[in-house]
Structures are given as C-alpha cells and as structure tokens.
Design a protein around this motif. Sequence first.
Motif, PDB file in Angstrom:
ATOM      1  N   UNK A 157     -76.944  11.251 -44.030  1.00 48.23           N
ATOM      2  CA  UNK A 157     -76.990   9.864 -43.582  1.00 48.23           C
ATOM      3  C   UNK A 157     -77.975   9.746 -42.428  1.00 48.23           C
ATOM      4  N   UNK A 158     -78.870   8.778 -42.524  1.00 49.83           N
ATOM      5  CA  UNK A 158     -79.783   8.481 -41.428  1.00 49.83           C
ATOM      6  C   UNK A 158     -79.611   7.014 -41.056  1.00 49.83           C
ATOM      7  N   UNK A 210     -92.107  10.847 -46.799  1.00 45.60           N
ATOM      8  CA  UNK A 210     -91.090  11.390 -47.688  1.00 45.60           C
ATOM      9  C   UNK A 210     -90.124  10.216 -47.925  1.00 45.60           C
ATOM     10  N   UNK A 211     -90.208   9.556 -49.076  1.00 44.22           N
ATOM     11  CA  UNK A 211     -89.429   8.328 -49.280  1.00 44.22           C
ATOM     12  C   UNK A 211     -87.924   8.560 -49.176  1.00 44.22           C
ATOM     13  N   UNK A 212     -87.223   7.559 -48.665  1.00 42.79           N
ATOM     14  CA  UNK A 212     -85.765   7.581 -48.651  1.00 42.79           C
ATOM     15  C   UNK A 212     -85.245   7.502 -50.082  1.00 42.79           C
ATOM     16  N   UNK A 213     -84.102   8.112 -50.333  1.00 46.47           N
ATOM     17  CA  UNK A 213     -83.495   8.057 -51.664  1.00 46.47           C
ATOM     18  C   UNK A 213     -82.728   6.760 -51.883  1.00 46.47           C
ATOM     19  N   UNK A 214     -82.230   6.162 -50.804  1.00 46.59           N
ATOM     20  CA  UNK A 214     -81.632   4.829 -50.891  1.00 46.59           C
ATOM     21  C   UNK A 214     -81.659   4.206 -49.502  1.00 46.59           C
ATOM     22  N   UNK A 215     -81.826   2.895 -49.474  1.00 47.58           N
ATOM     23  CA  UNK A 215     -81.850   2.139 -48.227  1.00 47.58           C
ATOM     24  C   UNK A 215     -80.783   1.067 -48.324  1.00 47.58           C
ATOM     25  N   UNK A 241     -86.010  -3.137 -53.340  1.00 46.77           N
ATOM     26  CA  UNK A 241     -86.133  -1.799 -52.751  1.00 46.77           C
ATOM     27  C   UNK A 241     -84.912  -1.391 -51.934  1.00 46.77           C
ATOM     28  N   UNK A 242     -83.960  -2.315 -51.782  1.00 44.38           N
ATOM     29  CA  UNK A 242     -82.810  -2.039 -50.925  1.00 44.38           C
ATOM     30  C   UNK A 242     -81.510  -2.368 -51.645  1.00 44.38           C
ATOM     31  N   UNK A 272     -80.375   5.807 -45.991  1.00 48.36           N
ATOM     32  CA  UNK A 272     -80.691   5.102 -44.751  1.00 48.36           C
ATOM     33  C   UNK A 272     -79.733   3.924 -44.602  1.00 48.36           C
ATOM     34  N   UNK A 273     -79.086   3.832 -43.448  1.00 48.12           N
ATOM     35  CA  UNK A 273     -78.152   2.748 -43.166  1.00 48.12           C
ATOM     36  C   UNK A 273     -78.773   1.867 -42.089  1.00 48.12           C
TER      37      UNK A 273
END
Length: 284
Positions: free
Chosen positions: A81-82, A28-33, A54-55, A5-6
């Motif tokens: 990428x989201x 569904x948790x993001x794998x990275x933020x 968390x980020x 997530x960007x």
Amino acid sequence: MKFSVILPVFNRAHSIGSALQSVLDQTRPADEVIVVDDGSTDDLMVTLEPFMDKITLLRQANAGAAGARNAGCAVATGDWLTFQDSDDIWSPDHLAVAERDLAVSAPDIVAHLGDVTFVGPGYRQGLFALKRIQFPEDVAIRIEEPLPLVLSGMSLSGSAIRRNTFEKLGGLDASMRIYEDSAFFCQLALEGPFVVTGRSVIFAQRLEESTLALSGLGRTEAIYALQMQGRVFEALLTKDLLTWQRLLVNRKLSGAEFSLAQVIALTDPAKARAILRQSAQRHP
C-alpha cells in the motif's frame, strides 16, 4: 510485486489534478489507483472526470483522512500500500525506488520508507534532515528496530506498507484527528524491520489551507493535540516491549505530559501539578 495507491480527497478539486497526474506519470506504473472522495462538496467530480478510466473511485460521507485511507485500503488488492495526499506531488520514480529496494529485501520487511521534501513559499526541507539522520539514496538500509526512527513522526506519503500487516493492525485510528499516522507507524515498528532510503520520493506541498488547519489545531486545540500525542505513547506501553523500548517510550510520554501540563496550568493549576508529578515519575 503489486502496488496500490490510496489517495483520499476532501474539497481539493483545485489541487488533486496535479497530485493524481504525478501518480499516473510514474516510471514504474501503479497497479491500481484508488481515490476516496471523503464527502467533498466542491467541483471534485469535474476535476476527476478526465481520470475516471484510470482510477477506482470510492465516495463516502466525510470520515476524515484516516477513515478515508482505511476505506481505500479495504478494497486494495496490492501486496504493498502506498499513499498520496491530494495536494502533494510524487517524484516520477517513487514506485520504481520502492520496487528497487523491496525486490532485494527479505520477506520479513513490513515497510519501505523514502525521504519526503516539504515545500512551501520560501521553504524547502527534507524530513530526514529535520530528524538529523542520513540514509544513502542509491540503496535502502535495513532497520532492524525502527521504533526510534518513527517515535517523532513519519509520513505515510513517503511509505510503502505491506498490506497484510496493515490489515493485521486494523489500519489507522480514525478517531484521531491528529497524529494518527504517528500512532500507526509506532505500532507498525513493532511488527518487523523497515528498509529506508534517503531518496526523496515525494514533494509535500504546504498549501495555505492545510497549513492553517494544522497550525489552527495546535493553537486552538492545543490540549487535544497534546492528548493525542500522549495517546500514541500510551498505546505502545500496552505492548510487550523490550526494556530499552519501554524506557524510550516512557521518556517520550513524560515529555508529552510535561508539555500538556504547561498548557493546562493556564486554566487548571491543580490538574497541571498532578500531570507534572506523573511526568516526573515516568522519567525523573
């Protein structure tokens, strides 16, 4: 399947907390933020402090939304990428819907699109409804030729984009202050099929300052805005397009040139007439 997530932010300490929380609350948790502070001068770090474990936080001099997104994508490790904006709210199942659809899609898919709901005072409208198109909510439909879908604009916030395709295209054009997302989607549409669902995956909030910024650009820099719209289509015409694609793009560019001529006519009638002639030659 891994989702990055960007989230770029510039002076949005007052809204990023809820935007970021909606990402962290995904079913569904993001794998990275990845949060990109694009040169903020407000109390952003105070707002971000509870989220720091968390980020991933990047900080840079102000480069604009496209530049900030590119910076985040450059360090992303996900397959997909989201994108989240600092004043929007994701639906709780945004990533779950993307995973649902991509898990059963062919490997040639380059993007997943969900619907976007625009909300503001007394206003609520879906992006696909504005485009007068419909897609089912419970599945995604494969679109072999997505160019007609995105020529009139598309939202990054409702998308998941294959990272290696994003990198192949060189990311977003950071020299554009408007329509850079449209320019990117038009180029992306030439790279492969999309899958599209009618499920709304994000609530795009129209805060007063963002609305004023967009309307202000269109009003005080109308010529620039129309030039950037034309630039989107001109870039497409440099590609190896099919005949029907070239006709479609020329028609859109002709319309943009016609609108530009109308604005320029107020100050430079001779130049406006030249643009009108060019517009007519593209699409009589």
